[in-house]
Design an enzyme around this catalytic site. Structure first.
Site, PDB file in Angstrom:
ATOM      1  CG  ASP A 159     -18.727  27.623  59.019  1.00 39.27           C
ATOM      2  OD1 ASP A 159     -19.897  27.650  59.488  1.00 39.27           O
ATOM      3  OD2 ASP A 159     -17.903  28.515  59.248  1.00 39.27           O
ATOM      4  CB  VAL A 160     -24.030  24.903  59.275  1.00 36.76           C
ATOM      5  CG1 VAL A 160     -23.877  23.400  59.373  1.00 36.76           C
ATOM      6  CG2 VAL A 160     -23.886  25.584  60.640  1.00 36.76           C
ATOM      7  CG  ASN A 205     -26.761  17.646  65.850  1.00 40.51           C
ATOM      8  OD1 ASN A 205     -27.417  17.560  66.891  1.00 40.51           O
ATOM      9  ND2 ASN A 205     -25.432  17.567  65.841  1.00 40.51           N
ATOM     10  CE1 TYR A 255     -28.199  26.376  71.903  1.00 40.26           C
ATOM     11  CE2 TYR A 255     -29.950  26.298  73.541  1.00 40.26           C
ATOM     12  CZ  TYR A 255     -29.091  25.647  72.671  1.00 40.26           C
ATOM     13  OH  TYR A 255     -29.132  24.279  72.560  1.00 40.26           O
ATOM     14  CE  LYS A 284     -30.404  25.145  69.356  1.00 45.04           C
ATOM     15  NZ  LYS A 284     -30.013  24.145  68.352  1.00 45.04           N
ATOM     16  CB  THR A 313     -23.132  16.611  74.314  1.00 40.32           C
ATOM     17  OG1 THR A 313     -23.461  17.984  74.562  1.00 40.32           O
ATOM     18  CG2 THR A 313     -24.390  15.823  74.016  1.00 40.32           C
ATOM     19  CB  THR A 318     -24.312  19.972  78.598  1.00 42.91           C
ATOM     20  OG1 THR A 318     -24.127  18.597  78.253  1.00 42.91           O
ATOM     21  CG2 THR A 318     -25.346  20.579  77.681  1.00 42.91           C
TER      22      THR A 318
HETATM   23  P1  NAI Z   1     -21.581  19.367  70.795  1.00 46.20           P
HETATM   24  O1  NAI Z   1     -20.857  20.620  71.110  1.00 46.20           O
HETATM   25  O2  NAI Z   1     -21.093  18.076  71.335  1.00 46.20           O
HETATM   26  O3  NAI Z   1     -21.704  19.199  69.211  1.00 46.20           O
HETATM   27  C1  NAI Z   1     -21.986  20.274  68.384  1.00 46.20           C
HETATM   28  C2  NAI Z   1     -21.229  20.058  67.078  1.00 46.20           C
HETATM   29  O4  NAI Z   1     -21.548  21.140  66.199  1.00 46.20           O
HETATM   30  C3  NAI Z   1     -19.704  20.051  67.264  1.00 46.20           C
HETATM   31  O5  NAI Z   1     -19.134  18.919  66.641  1.00 46.20           O
HETATM   32  C4  NAI Z   1     -19.269  21.329  66.589  1.00 46.20           C
HETATM   33  O6  NAI Z   1     -17.981  21.251  65.990  1.00 46.20           O
HETATM   34  C5  NAI Z   1     -20.356  21.497  65.547  1.00 46.20           C
HETATM   35  N1  NAI Z   1     -20.422  22.860  65.038  1.00 46.20           N
HETATM   36  C6  NAI Z   1     -20.358  24.020  65.745  1.00 46.20           C
HETATM   37  N2  NAI Z   1     -20.369  25.059  64.890  1.00 46.20           N
HETATM   38  C7  NAI Z   1     -20.467  24.537  63.635  1.00 46.20           C
HETATM   39  C8  NAI Z   1     -20.522  25.110  62.349  1.00 46.20           C
HETATM   40  N3  NAI Z   1     -20.456  26.448  62.156  1.00 46.20           N
HETATM   41  N4  NAI Z   1     -20.619  24.277  61.290  1.00 46.20           N
HETATM   42  C9  NAI Z   1     -20.663  22.933  61.471  1.00 46.20           C
HETATM   43  N5  NAI Z   1     -20.583  22.342  62.654  1.00 46.20           N
HETATM   44  C10 NAI Z   1     -20.498  23.146  63.725  1.00 46.20           C
HETATM   45  O7  NAI Z   1     -23.073  19.660  71.237  1.00 46.20           O
HETATM   46  P2  NAI Z   1     -24.413  18.786  71.320  1.00 46.20           P
HETATM   47  O8  NAI Z   1     -24.877  18.901  72.696  1.00 46.20           O
HETATM   48  O9  NAI Z   1     -24.246  17.469  70.691  1.00 46.20           O
HETATM   49  O10 NAI Z   1     -25.377  19.688  70.440  1.00 46.20           O
HETATM   50  C11 NAI Z   1     -25.997  19.269  69.231  1.00 46.20           C
HETATM   51  C12 NAI Z   1     -27.238  20.115  69.016  1.00 46.20           C
HETATM   52  O11 NAI Z   1     -28.168  19.855  70.072  1.00 46.20           O
HETATM   53  C13 NAI Z   1     -26.996  21.620  69.047  1.00 46.20           C
HETATM   54  O12 NAI Z   1     -27.796  22.224  68.046  1.00 46.20           O
HETATM   55  C14 NAI Z   1     -27.471  22.033  70.420  1.00 46.20           C
HETATM   56  O13 NAI Z   1     -27.893  23.368  70.463  1.00 46.20           O
HETATM   57  C15 NAI Z   1     -28.623  21.077  70.616  1.00 46.20           C
HETATM   58  N6  NAI Z   1     -29.037  20.846  71.994  1.00 46.20           N
HETATM   59  C16 NAI Z   1     -28.145  20.377  72.937  1.00 46.20           C
HETATM   60  C17 NAI Z   1     -28.585  20.113  74.217  1.00 46.20           C
HETATM   61  C18 NAI Z   1     -27.703  19.518  75.270  1.00 46.20           C
HETATM   62  O14 NAI Z   1     -28.118  19.474  76.438  1.00 46.20           O
HETATM   63  N7  NAI Z   1     -26.508  19.034  74.953  1.00 46.20           N
HETATM   64  C19 NAI Z   1     -29.975  20.363  74.606  1.00 46.20           C
HETATM   65  C20 NAI Z   1     -30.807  20.855  73.548  1.00 46.20           C
HETATM   66  C21 NAI Z   1     -30.338  21.077  72.295  1.00 46.20           C
END
Ligand code: NAI
Length: 244
Positions: free
Chosen positions: A60-61, A87, A152, A156, A187, A190
């Site tokens: 948990d980050v 990430n 958010y 960011k 993902t 979204t």
């Molecule tokens: P996702 O929801 O598929 O993956 C996010 C991961 O972070 C999940 O596996 C989740 O369990 C994990 N997570 C959440 N809270 C956590 C915690 N406290 N400790 C450890 N892990 C934790 O989302 P996605 O889209 O892959 O997002 C990855 C990154 O990209 C995020 O930082 C998001 O804000 C960023 N992002 C996503 C965009 C999109 O359109 N999907 C656009 C721009 C940025």
């Protein structure tokens, strides 16, 4: 020869979405990868799929002690730590008058404090590797504003600023620190957003692998002169829609 041969990476949020894509692609390029996430089952099964070059650690980050354990685990399992991909993230939102403190604090704790804690816990090991790379996943919401997504957006932007200050501090140790700013990527985060909700000049949302390529590039020595930089990977979204 892989592009990331000899690299050892921790990737947070590595069980899902872009993190999972990045983990797969880093391993395919020769890196050894520790997937850190709170989704234990998903993370464990991905690590098992990736074989000997991957491990899972519950992380948990937002928890400092879990960061220290994850860094020690990576070094114990693979002998060093040269790449940190911050990430993990969550998105939430509400009208500003209704944005409750719980939502606000949760986004700050995970998206911002989580990134800071990772950098703090990993820096000594990254310096010791002789060639470290920190990759902070921000967003296009780290370079513009968006209604409802107040916490958010704030986190960011803060990750972008944190990237630049840590980049200056760690440059003398040959640890590079860069941020990636994805636009809309398909993902689980979204899944509820229609493909055409946001105007994207390239005409489609991105795929997680299209961010994974940047993680590989920034982890590898191909990016050896890049630090304190921000990479916007958004199909042209922040440039606006081209004239017809
Ligand atoms: P996702 O929801 O598929 O993956 C996010 C991961 O972070 C999940 O596996 C989740 O369990 C994990 N997570 C959440 N809270 C956590 C915690 N406290 N400790 C450890 N892990 C934790 O989302 P996605 O889209 O892959 O997002 C990855 C990154 O990209 C995020 O930082 C998001 O804000 C960023 N992002 C996503 C965009 C999109 O359109 N999907 C656009 C721009 C940025």
């Amino acid at each position: 020869m892989g592009r990331c041969d000899g690299k050892v990476a921790i990737i947070t949020g590595g069980a899902s979405g872009m993190g999972a894509a990045g983990a797969r692609m880093l391993v395919a390029e020769g890196a050894e990868v520790v997937i850190g996430d709170i989704q234990d089952e998903l993370g464990r099964s991905l690590a098992a799929e990736l074989g000997e070059s991957a491990r899972f650690v519950h992380l948990d980050v937002a928890q400092q002690d879990q960061w220290e354990a994850a860094v020690a685990f990576a070094v114990a399992e693979f002998g060093s730590l040269s790449v940190l991909v911050n990430n993990a993230g969550i998105a939430n939102g509400a009208l500003v008058q209704q944005f409750d403190m719980g939502q606000w604090q949760r986004a700050i704790d995970i998206n911002l404090t989580g990134t800071f804690l990772g950098i703090r816990a990993a820096s000594d090991a990254l310096i010791a590797s002789g060639r470290g790379s920190i990759i902070n996943v921000s967003s296009i919401e780290g370079i513009r504003g968006t209604p409802w997504a107040h916490a958010y957006v704030a986190t960011k932007w803060a990750v972008r600023g944190l990237t630049k200050s840590v980049a200056m501090e760690l440059a003398p140790h040959n640890v590079r620190v860069n941020s990636v700013h994805p636009g809309l990527i398909k993902t689980p985060m979204t899944a509820g957003i229609p493909d055409d909700m946001i105007p994207i000049p390239l005409g489609r949302p991105g795929q997680p692998e299209e961010i994974g390529h940047w993680m590989v590039f920034l982890a590898s020595d191909e990016s050896s002169f890049a630090t304190g930089a921000e990479y916007v990977v958004d199909g042209g979204t922040v440039q606006g829609v081209p004239h017809k």
